[in-house]
Scaffold this motif. Structure first.
Motif, mmCIF file in Angstrom:
data_model
loop_
_atom_site.group_PDB
_atom_site.id
_atom_site.type_symbol
_atom_site.label_atom_id
_atom_site.label_comp_id
_atom_site.label_asym_id
_atom_site.label_seq_id
_atom_site.Cartn_x
_atom_site.Cartn_y
_atom_site.Cartn_z
ATOM 1 N N UNK A 70 8.252 -23.393 28.751
ATOM 2 C CA UNK A 70 8.531 -22.276 29.301
ATOM 3 C C UNK A 70 7.742 -22.024 30.992
ATOM 4 N N UNK A 71 7.595 -23.006 31.410
ATOM 5 C CA UNK A 71 6.991 -23.584 32.572
ATOM 6 C C UNK A 71 5.713 -23.146 32.804
ATOM 7 N N UNK A 72 4.437 -22.760 31.925
ATOM 8 C CA UNK A 72 3.211 -22.517 32.393
ATOM 9 C C UNK A 72 2.727 -23.486 32.373
ATOM 10 N N UNK A 73 1.664 -23.329 33.198
ATOM 11 C CA UNK A 73 0.271 -24.221 33.485
ATOM 12 C C UNK A 73 -0.520 -23.471 32.883
ATOM 13 N N UNK A 74 -0.871 -22.902 31.951
ATOM 14 C CA UNK A 74 -2.390 -22.672 31.721
ATOM 15 C C UNK A 74 -1.989 -21.613 30.514
ATOM 16 N N UNK A 75 -2.957 -21.331 29.327
ATOM 17 C CA UNK A 75 -2.494 -20.997 28.355
ATOM 18 C C UNK A 75 -4.084 -19.940 28.603
ATOM 19 N N UNK A 76 -3.525 -18.713 28.141
ATOM 20 C CA UNK A 76 -5.229 -17.481 28.426
ATOM 21 C C UNK A 76 -5.174 -16.846 26.816
ATOM 22 N N UNK A 77 -6.489 -16.337 26.692
ATOM 23 C CA UNK A 77 -6.921 -16.424 25.724
ATOM 24 C C UNK A 77 -7.625 -15.963 26.167
ATOM 25 N N UNK A 78 -7.918 -14.075 24.983
ATOM 26 C CA UNK A 78 -8.904 -13.489 24.946
ATOM 27 C C UNK A 78 -9.845 -13.149 24.233
ATOM 28 N N UNK A 79 -11.132 -13.803 24.995
ATOM 29 C CA UNK A 79 -12.508 -14.575 25.021
ATOM 30 C C UNK A 79 -12.999 -13.003 23.576
ATOM 31 N N UNK A 80 -12.593 -11.913 22.906
ATOM 32 C CA UNK A 80 -13.213 -11.277 22.745
ATOM 33 C C UNK A 80 -12.627 -11.397 21.186
ATOM 34 N N UNK A 81 -11.590 -12.706 20.919
ATOM 35 C CA UNK A 81 -11.161 -12.728 19.621
ATOM 36 C C UNK A 81 -11.444 -14.334 19.515
ATOM 37 N N UNK A 82 -12.275 -14.436 20.353
ATOM 38 C CA UNK A 82 -13.024 -16.248 19.515
ATOM 39 C C UNK A 82 -14.405 -15.959 19.273
ATOM 40 N N UNK A 83 -14.540 -16.733 18.128
ATOM 41 C CA UNK A 83 -15.209 -17.070 17.259
ATOM 42 C C UNK A 83 -17.019 -17.169 17.561
ATOM 43 N N UNK A 84 -16.728 -18.034 19.313
ATOM 44 C CA UNK A 84 -17.579 -18.294 19.705
ATOM 45 C C UNK A 84 -17.460 -17.178 21.417
ATOM 46 N N UNK A 133 -19.528 -16.856 23.920
ATOM 47 C CA UNK A 133 -20.488 -16.828 24.974
ATOM 48 C C UNK A 133 -19.531 -17.646 26.570
ATOM 49 N N UNK A 134 -20.572 -18.031 27.143
ATOM 50 C CA UNK A 134 -19.825 -18.727 28.644
ATOM 51 C C UNK A 134 -20.178 -20.516 27.424
ATOM 52 N N UNK A 135 -20.969 -20.785 26.582
ATOM 53 C CA UNK A 135 -20.869 -21.948 25.813
ATOM 54 C C UNK A 135 -19.948 -22.050 24.982
ATOM 55 N N UNK A 136 -19.521 -21.085 23.773
ATOM 56 C CA UNK A 136 -18.601 -21.359 23.456
ATOM 57 C C UNK A 136 -17.259 -21.338 24.459
ATOM 58 N N UNK A 137 -16.810 -20.527 25.559
ATOM 59 C CA UNK A 137 -16.015 -20.582 26.318
ATOM 60 C C UNK A 137 -15.381 -22.148 26.454
ATOM 61 N N UNK A 138 -16.940 -22.720 27.661
ATOM 62 C CA UNK A 138 -16.106 -24.189 27.886
ATOM 63 C C UNK A 138 -16.417 -24.578 27.081
ATOM 64 N N UNK A 139 -16.800 -25.002 26.217
ATOM 65 C CA UNK A 139 -16.244 -25.671 25.184
ATOM 66 C C UNK A 139 -14.731 -26.453 24.972
ATOM 67 N N UNK A 140 -14.379 -24.743 24.384
ATOM 68 C CA UNK A 140 -13.299 -24.753 24.230
ATOM 69 C C UNK A 140 -11.933 -25.186 25.117
ATOM 70 N N UNK A 141 -12.363 -24.872 26.787
ATOM 71 C CA UNK A 141 -12.155 -25.641 28.048
ATOM 72 C C UNK A 141 -12.033 -26.922 27.823
#
Length: 76
Positions: free
Chosen positions: A38-52, A54-62
């Motif tokens: 699709x020619x996209x550079x990034x995947x965008x996720x909704x943080x409300x749908x993540x198990x963790x 919080x900042x730590x969980x998001x950074x770990x996922x990234x």
């Protein structure tokens, strides 16, 4: 096998995260292929749908996704 869209691949990742990361590496590879198609550079996720959601969980996922070649951002 049907090629998934970025939205479908993202939904599979949400499901995998809810299932204790079952097959997460395969879903990341599918997402990477969909982003390329699709020619996209990034995947965008909704943080409300993540198990963790919080900042730590998001950074770990990234970091985990970045190691597998997928850049991740989060919607507001």
């Amino acid at each position: 096998m049907k090629e998934l869209t970025v939205a479908e691949a993202t939904e599979n990742i949400y499901a995998s995260l809810r299932a204790d990361n079952a097959d997460i590496d395969a879903h990341i590879a599918t997402l990477k292929a969909a982003l390329t198609r699709e020619g996209k550079k990034q995947a965008v996720f909704d943080p409300a749908r993540l198990a963790q959601n919080n900042r730590s969980g998001r950074k770990l996922m990234q970091a985990y996704f970045r190691q597998r070649g997928v850049s991740v951002s989060f919607s507001e």
